[in-house]
Scaffold this motif. Structure first.
Motif, PDB file in Angstrom:
ATOM      1  N   PHE A 177      -4.503  -5.507  -8.727  1.00  0.00           N
ATOM      2  CA  PHE A 177      -4.728  -4.181  -9.312  1.00  0.00           C
ATOM      3  C   PHE A 177      -4.476  -3.078  -8.297  1.00  0.00           C
ATOM      4  N   ASP A 178      -4.915  -3.290  -7.063  1.00  0.00           N
ATOM      5  CA  ASP A 178      -4.666  -2.304  -6.010  1.00  0.00           C
ATOM      6  C   ASP A 178      -3.170  -2.124  -5.775  1.00  0.00           C
ATOM      7  N   LEU A 179      -2.418  -3.209  -5.808  1.00  0.00           N
ATOM      8  CA  LEU A 179      -0.978  -3.157  -5.623  1.00  0.00           C
ATOM      9  C   LEU A 179      -0.307  -2.379  -6.759  1.00  0.00           C
ATOM     10  N   VAL A 180      -0.745  -2.630  -7.984  1.00  0.00           N
ATOM     11  CA  VAL A 180      -0.186  -1.942  -9.140  1.00  0.00           C
ATOM     12  C   VAL A 180      -0.489  -0.441  -9.066  1.00  0.00           C
ATOM     13  N   ARG A 181      -1.704  -0.087  -8.659  1.00  0.00           N
ATOM     14  CA  ARG A 181      -2.087   1.323  -8.540  1.00  0.00           C
ATOM     15  C   ARG A 181      -1.283   2.046  -7.456  1.00  0.00           C
ATOM     16  N   GLN A 182      -0.889   1.329  -6.414  1.00  0.00           N
ATOM     17  CA  GLN A 182      -0.123   1.958  -5.341  1.00  0.00           C
ATOM     18  C   GLN A 182       1.306   2.263  -5.770  1.00  0.00           C
ATOM     19  N   HIS A 183       1.787   1.542  -6.758  1.00  0.00           N
ATOM     20  CA  HIS A 183       3.194   1.748  -7.161  1.00  0.00           C
ATOM     21  C   HIS A 183       3.238   2.549  -8.390  1.00  0.00           C
TER      22      HIS A 183
END
Length: 183
Positions: A177-183
């Motif tokens: 989820f953190d990765l998705v939010r960063q992109h």
């Protein structure tokens, strides 16, 4: 002893040989690890979760030993080496048990005292399997050696392993989820 097929006798011979050789190699490696811990500075970033794999290896050795001991009635070879196998299995189990508080203390030192961030790392999966293996080996050890008071320990570690699996999985999903939010 029950008459076993030749193939089963050879397999038990090899299993006993590899079990005892594995214990020997394990103690060589652990000696080197303890030497490092004792005589070189230990930094929090070096105490990675795969150190739990050391405990898992000796848990696997315990499970193998308990399985071999359970074959005493079927094999003259195993019956002859019964005392050695029982002793080496007990030694492996007690060594695995000894690792657990040491690793917990090192983890507390790493994350509590040294304030090393506790965040998801794929290496935490290296803790999950050893905890489950400790549950399995303790169950087999308790049953084979007729030590019923250890059975609740194996049950508790099965739940501990399940909680560890869930915690690491939650960390993995959170990381996604953190990765998705960063992109």
């Amino acid at each position: 002893a029950t008459m076993l097929p030749k193939r089963a006798i050879v397999l038990l011979f090899l299993s006993v040989t590899f079990h005892l050789a594995g214990i020997t190699l394990y103690f060589i490696v652990i000696t080197l690890i303890m030497y490092r811990f004792s005589f070189y500075p230990v930094h929090p970033d070096a105490l990675i979760p795969p150190y739990w794999i050391n405990m898992g290896a000796v848990a696997i050795t315990t499970l193998a030993g308990a399985t071999l001991v359970s074959q005493e009635a079927a094999s003259q070879l195993v019956a002859t080496l019964g005392p050695v196998l029982r002793g080496s299995t007990w030694l492996a189990w007690s060594t695995g048990t000894w690792w657990i508080p040491l690793l917990l203390l090192l983890g507390l030192w790493r994350h509590g005292y040294k304030r090393f961030a506790l965040r998801y790392d794929p290496q935490y999966w290296g803790m999950v399997f050893p905890l489950g293996m400790y549950a399995a080996c303790t169950d087999a050890f308790a049953r084979t050696m007729h030590i019923p008071f250890l059975l609740p320990v194996s049950h508790a570690f099965a739940y501990i392993a399940l909680v560890a699996w869930f915690a690491v999985f939650v960390g993995l999903v959170q990381g996604w989820f953190d990765l998705v939010r960063q992109h």
